[in-house]
Design an enzyme around this catalytic site. Structure first.
Site, PDB file in Angstrom:
ATOM      1  N   GLN A   2      -0.542  -1.994   3.783  1.00  0.00           N
ATOM      2  CA  GLN A   2       0.819  -2.197   3.276  1.00  0.00           C
ATOM      3  C   GLN A   2       1.564  -3.209   4.145  1.00  0.00           C
ATOM      4  O   GLN A   2       1.568  -3.088   5.374  1.00  0.00           O
ATOM      5  CB  GLN A   2       1.569  -0.856   3.281  1.00  0.00           C
ATOM      6  CG  GLN A   2       2.969  -0.956   2.684  1.00  0.00           C
ATOM      7  CD  GLN A   2       3.682   0.390   2.641  1.00  0.00           C
ATOM      8  OE1 GLN A   2       3.176   1.402   3.139  1.00  0.00           O
ATOM      9  NE2 GLN A   2       4.865   0.391   2.054  1.00  0.00           N
ATOM     10  N   HIS A  46       5.622   0.411  -3.705  1.00  0.00           N
ATOM     11  CA  HIS A  46       5.334  -0.441  -4.862  1.00  0.00           C
ATOM     12  C   HIS A  46       3.931  -0.167  -5.362  1.00  0.00           C
ATOM     13  O   HIS A  46       3.009   0.087  -4.588  1.00  0.00           O
ATOM     14  CB  HIS A  46       5.495  -1.936  -4.515  1.00  0.00           C
ATOM     15  CG  HIS A  46       4.737  -2.373  -3.316  1.00  0.00           C
ATOM     16  ND1 HIS A  46       5.181  -2.127  -2.034  1.00  0.00           N
ATOM     17  CD2 HIS A  46       3.567  -3.041  -3.174  1.00  0.00           C
ATOM     18  CE1 HIS A  46       4.315  -2.623  -1.167  1.00  0.00           C
ATOM     19  NE2 HIS A  46       3.314  -3.185  -1.832  1.00  0.00           N
ATOM     20  N   LEU A  47       3.775  -0.255  -6.671  1.00  0.00           N
ATOM     21  CA  LEU A  47       2.471  -0.166  -7.322  1.00  0.00           C
ATOM     22  C   LEU A  47       2.053  -1.574  -7.693  1.00  0.00           C
ATOM     23  O   LEU A  47       2.836  -2.323  -8.296  1.00  0.00           O
ATOM     24  CB  LEU A  47       2.552   0.661  -8.607  1.00  0.00           C
ATOM     25  CG  LEU A  47       2.604   2.186  -8.510  1.00  0.00           C
ATOM     26  CD1 LEU A  47       3.849   2.655  -7.782  1.00  0.00           C
ATOM     27  CD2 LEU A  47       2.540   2.792  -9.899  1.00  0.00           C
TER      28      LEU A  47
HETATM   29  P1  AMP Z   1       1.376  -4.744   0.036  1.00  0.00           P
HETATM   30  O1  AMP Z   1       0.427  -5.552   0.883  1.00  0.00           O
HETATM   31  O2  AMP Z   1       0.724  -3.676  -0.784  1.00  0.00           O
HETATM   32  O3  AMP Z   1       2.530  -4.232   0.850  1.00  0.00           O
HETATM   33  O4  AMP Z   1       1.931  -5.741  -1.061  1.00  0.00           O
HETATM   34  C1  AMP Z   1       3.038  -6.555  -0.875  1.00  0.00           C
HETATM   35  C2  AMP Z   1       2.946  -7.591  -1.946  1.00  0.00           C
HETATM   36  O5  AMP Z   1       4.199  -8.209  -2.093  1.00  0.00           O
HETATM   37  C3  AMP Z   1       1.934  -8.711  -1.661  1.00  0.00           C
HETATM   38  O6  AMP Z   1       0.934  -8.715  -2.683  1.00  0.00           O
HETATM   39  C4  AMP Z   1       2.778  -9.976  -1.676  1.00  0.00           C
HETATM   40  O7  AMP Z   1       2.116 -11.053  -2.279  1.00  0.00           O
HETATM   41  C5  AMP Z   1       3.998  -9.529  -2.465  1.00  0.00           C
HETATM   42  N1  AMP Z   1       5.231 -10.258  -2.188  1.00  0.00           N
HETATM   43  C6  AMP Z   1       5.740 -10.573  -0.985  1.00  0.00           C
HETATM   44  N2  AMP Z   1       6.920 -11.195  -1.128  1.00  0.00           N
HETATM   45  C7  AMP Z   1       7.165 -11.265  -2.460  1.00  0.00           C
HETATM   46  C8  AMP Z   1       8.217 -11.788  -3.257  1.00  0.00           C
HETATM   47  N3  AMP Z   1       9.287 -12.398  -2.715  1.00  0.00           N
HETATM   48  N4  AMP Z   1       8.120 -11.704  -4.597  1.00  0.00           N
HETATM   49  C9  AMP Z   1       7.037 -11.120  -5.164  1.00  0.00           C
HETATM   50  N5  AMP Z   1       6.026 -10.587  -4.467  1.00  0.00           N
HETATM   51  C10 AMP Z   1       6.076 -10.662  -3.136  1.00  0.00           C
END
Ligand code: AMP
Ligand code: ZN
Length: 114
Positions: free
Chosen positions: A94, A100-101
């Protein structure tokens, strides 16, 4: 209440996003770094830091997020299947600390994950 949380800012509208879904509890928008032809993030409007931080009172909300994933998958015609992922904590990979899903579809997925 944003406390420097990226996804709270997106939920509040301070940072714009293409809302492919919105209801009273949640929104969904494209991942900025897509890992599949369809890669959406479904988040609660309420700040919960991770799945590990969800309390018993959040059970209906977590169930709602799962149901939203199904509805969006249907709307996006992911008829061959899809994957829902909730990365949780350091070992879970994470990086954004607002629950988030990931909804991934449009290609065959591999298993096991990296
Ligand atoms: P996680 O690694 O599961 O915490 O996923 C976080 C996700 O958020 C990653 O896949 C990123 O690519 C995505 N992310 C980060 N910043 C943004 C943003 N501004 N808009 C959309 N997605 C984002
Ligand atoms: Zn947040």
């Amino acid at each position: 209440m944003s406390h420097d949380c990226l996804f709270c800012k997106i939920a509040e509208g301070t940072i714009p996003a293409n809302r492919v879904w919105e209801d009273e509890l949640s929104i969904a928008f494209p991942d900025i770094n897509p890992q599949a032809p369809t890669h959406l993030l479904i988040i609660p409007k309420q700040h919960i830091a991770s799945l590990a931080m969800a309390d018993p009172e959040h059970k209906p909300l977590v169930g709602h997020l799962m149901a939203v994933a199904t509805e969006i998958a249907r709307a996006q015609k992911l008829d061959h299947g899809f994957r829902v992922v909730i990365n949780t904590g350091d070992h879970g990979g994470q990086t954004v600390h607002h629950l988030h899903l990931h909804l991934l579809g449009g290609r065959a997925m591999n298993w096991p994950p990296g």
